[in-house]
Design an enzyme around this catalytic site. Structure first.
Site, mmCIF file in Angstrom:
data_model
loop_
_atom_site.group_PDB
_atom_site.id
_atom_site.type_symbol
_atom_site.label_atom_id
_atom_site.label_comp_id
_atom_site.label_asym_id
_atom_site.label_seq_id
_atom_site.Cartn_x
_atom_site.Cartn_y
_atom_site.Cartn_z
ATOM 1 C CG HIS A 1 -19.667 12.053 10.935
ATOM 2 N ND1 HIS A 1 -19.620 10.897 10.190
ATOM 3 C CD2 HIS A 1 -19.059 13.010 10.191
ATOM 4 C CE1 HIS A 1 -19.013 11.151 9.031
ATOM 5 N NE2 HIS A 1 -18.657 12.420 9.005
ATOM 6 C CB CYS B 1 -23.708 7.007 7.425
ATOM 7 S SG CYS B 1 -23.256 5.445 8.087
#
Ligand code: CIR
Length: 259
Positions: free
Chosen positions: A162, A249
């Protein structure tokens, strides 16, 4: 008076079946993962967040990583469409949790985006073009956010999961970056701190107020943050790192505006 809420979700008992893209599967100690997750929540609470924990989802191994299911801005929340099929159902309960606080917009097929690919700095959104997130989703996000004055820009993501694995904001005008993964010139007007080159995954930090929550796993980069004057609150998330997660996250942070 505004309040800061952190939405989290308890670790799934099936986290051992998580998605893995760039890491080899290692056994995850569920009890230890839960303890580490509780201490992460405690760090959020210590920094003034009101933690709202959603119940664990038995059938959704990666659901502790709530960040990927939404992008929460002051004006609106975007419910994502995660790139991995196993993760798409995670958005249902996240949308329910966010509905009391924000107007919701939904990413639709063929768009896919994981929240981990979305880095907001002021009114600028950088979005990783990754194995999870595509241009169709970027176009939809740009249309949703244009009325609020945001710009949305794609950034190539190759060789890591990511965008926020490679760059995060560590102060109002400062980012921590892995320059081998992302072009520092994109952030030209900001002060740049580079990770220690021996700690490839070290760029993921979670900025709460003026303090960053940061894994103990990257001591050299930690030192660089301290030298740059960034207040650091460490957490041990080693079991979650085995699931290719990190500190951004595991929560969705939202500011409420009570007048
Ligand atoms: C996945 O591959 O989707 C999970 N195992 C890890 C997601 C981590 N999310 C993030 O960094 N935003």
């Amino acid at each position: 008076m505004g309040m800061r809420i952190a939405i989290t979700r308890a670790v799934s008992p099936n986290i051992g079946q998580c998605e893995l893209t760039h890491l080899d599967r290692q056994p995850i100690d569920l009890a230890l993962a839960r303890t580490q997750h509780h201490l992460y929540e405690a760090a959020l609470a210590a920094l003034g967040c009101q933690v709202q924990q959603l119940p664990a989802e038995l059938t959704l191994p990666d659901s502790v990583f709530v960040e990927d299911a939404a992008v929460v801005l002051d004006e609106v929340a975007i419910i994502t469409r995660p790139g991995a099929d196993s993760r798409k159902p995670e958005t249902i309960s996240i949308a329910q949790a966010l509905a009391p606080y924000r107007t919701l917009c939904n990413i639709a097929a063929p768009g896919t985006v994981d929240g981990g690919d979305v880095l907001r700095i002021g009114k600028r959104l950088y979005v990783g073009l990754s194995s999870r997130s595509n241009q169709a989703a970027i176009d939809q996000m740009a249309a949703f956010l244009q009325p609020f004055g945001y710009t949305v820009q794609g950034v190539p993501v190759k060789g890591f999961l990511h965008l926020k694995s490679a760059v995060t904001q560590v102060a109002e005008a400062m980012v921590l970056i892995n320059p081998a993964w992302v072009d520092a010139a994109l952030f030209g007007d900001l002060q740049i701190i580079e990770i220690d080159p021996t700690e490839a995954y070290a760029a993921n930090t979670l900025l709460i107020g003026e303090t960053v929550i940061y894994p103990i796993s990257y001591p050299r980069t930690h030192q660089r943050l301290v030298q740059a004057g960034v207040p650091v609150q460490t957490v041990d998330v080693a079991e979650l790192i085995k699931a290719e997660g990190a500190v951004t996250c595991c929560s969705l942070i939202l500011n409420t505006h009570v007048t």
